[in-house]
Design an enzyme around this catalytic site. Structure first.
Site, mmCIF file in Angstrom:
data_model
loop_
_atom_site.group_PDB
_atom_site.id
_atom_site.type_symbol
_atom_site.label_atom_id
_atom_site.label_comp_id
_atom_site.label_asym_id
_atom_site.label_seq_id
_atom_site.Cartn_x
_atom_site.Cartn_y
_atom_site.Cartn_z
ATOM 1 N N GLY A 45 47.243 43.945 53.725
ATOM 2 C CA GLY A 45 47.750 44.100 54.812
ATOM 3 C C GLY A 45 49.134 43.328 55.268
ATOM 4 N N GLU A 161 35.643 40.224 54.134
ATOM 5 C CA GLU A 161 35.874 39.934 52.701
ATOM 6 C C GLU A 161 34.996 38.858 52.132
ATOM 7 O OE1 GLU A 161 37.241 41.636 49.987
ATOM 8 O OE2 GLU A 161 38.453 43.253 51.063
ATOM 9 N N HIS A 197 37.706 48.409 56.756
ATOM 10 C CA HIS A 197 36.849 46.967 56.711
ATOM 11 C C HIS A 197 36.178 47.162 58.241
ATOM 12 C CE1 HIS A 197 39.298 46.016 53.403
ATOM 13 N NE2 HIS A 197 38.387 44.887 53.003
#
Length: 281
Positions: A45, A161, A197
């Site tokens: 990102g 994550e 995500h």
């Protein structure tokens, strides 16, 4: 060694793309698939355009070497910053000119207007996706009447994550970025989770919003779009093997850690193998 068969490749910078992969398998269970998470270099990102393109193209080529006639970039950042260059420059100039690479932004932009009544949409994504303005451009193409507001959420992917997405500490950061988005317009009635995500935070996101606001994840949208694409392109479909297999790879050598988190995203047990995409097959 190249795998037997010709699977559909599903790629993400980490584990978020498994939310899309889960939907694809649910809608199209008969095909063979391989999933590759570039966890060793995640997150994408905050990386530059050139770096994201380089990493994505390396991973796509690795999947081609495994026999994939079609690769899905189940990553908004890669779709925003690498897909166009891969489609228009890399593929035609490579030995893989007959292969295809698709992303997640265009399929989502094609239908997002059907979710809103107020014609005001919020987009939550990584810094890279937001800065690319890809959603603004694509939604404008299909729904020029919509007002689109963006908000980058740079701390959400690290939370997810690291397995902190369902912990109380995540609530602060969910509220932080939702407040920044909603301050841009009180008329927003639909929020797109423009990062694969983010569905792991969907329950918390909904809990911090009024009940009348739609929160839209991409998995089912991308899966339906893929089904339509294969129907329209029998020349691609006929090259995909159909044994119902799913094989998982990651570029991080701690595969048990990947498998633990990936199983939560995929909603089924994941057993992965480590691969160095730079070494090819």
């Amino acid at each position: 060694m190249m795998l037997s068969g010709s699977p559909i490749g599903v790629f993400d910078s980490g584990i978020g793309g498994l939310t899309v992969f889960r939907s694809i398998v649910a809608q199209l269970p008969g095909y063979d698939y391989i999933y590759l998470g570039d966890n060793g270099r995640a997150p994408y990102g905050n990386r530059s355009f050139n770096t994201i393109h380089q990493y994505t193209w390396e991973c796509v080529q690795w999947m081609f070497k495994q026999g994939c006639p079609l690769v899905i970039l189940a990553c908004n950042t890669a779709s925003a910053k690498a897909l166009r260059t891969i489609q228009q420059q890399d593929l035609p100039q490579s030995i893989y000119a007959d292969r295809r690479v698709l992303g997640v932004i265009r399929p989502t932009a094609e239908v997002i207007g059907s979710y809103t009544k107020s014609k005001n949409i919020g987009v939550l994504g990584t810094k890279g996706t937001v800065q690319s303005c890809s959603y603004l451009l694509e939604i404008e193409h299909f729904f020029p009447e919509l007002a689109v507001y963006q908000q980058a959420c740079p701390l959400w992917v690290p939370l997810i994550e690291n397995g902190e997405y369902d912990k109380p500490g995540a609530d602060y950061y969910v509220q932080l970025y939702l407040d920044k988005l909603m301050q841009q317009s009180v008329d927003i009635d639909t929020i797109l989770l423009a990062c694969t995500h983010y569905p792991l935070l969907q329950d918390k996101i909904k809990a911090h919003l009024p009940a009348n606001i739609n929160v839209v994840a991409q998995g089912d949208i991308v899966a339906a779009s893929l089904a339509g694409y294969l129907h329209r392109h029998p020349e691609i479909k006929q090259n995909i093997s159909e044994n119902g297999s799913r094989i998982f790879y990651t570029t991080i050598d701690d595969t048990p850690e990947f498998d633990h988190h990936a199983s939560q995203f995929f909603a089924d047990e994941v057993k992965s193998s480590y691969v160095d995409v730079k070494e090819g097959c």
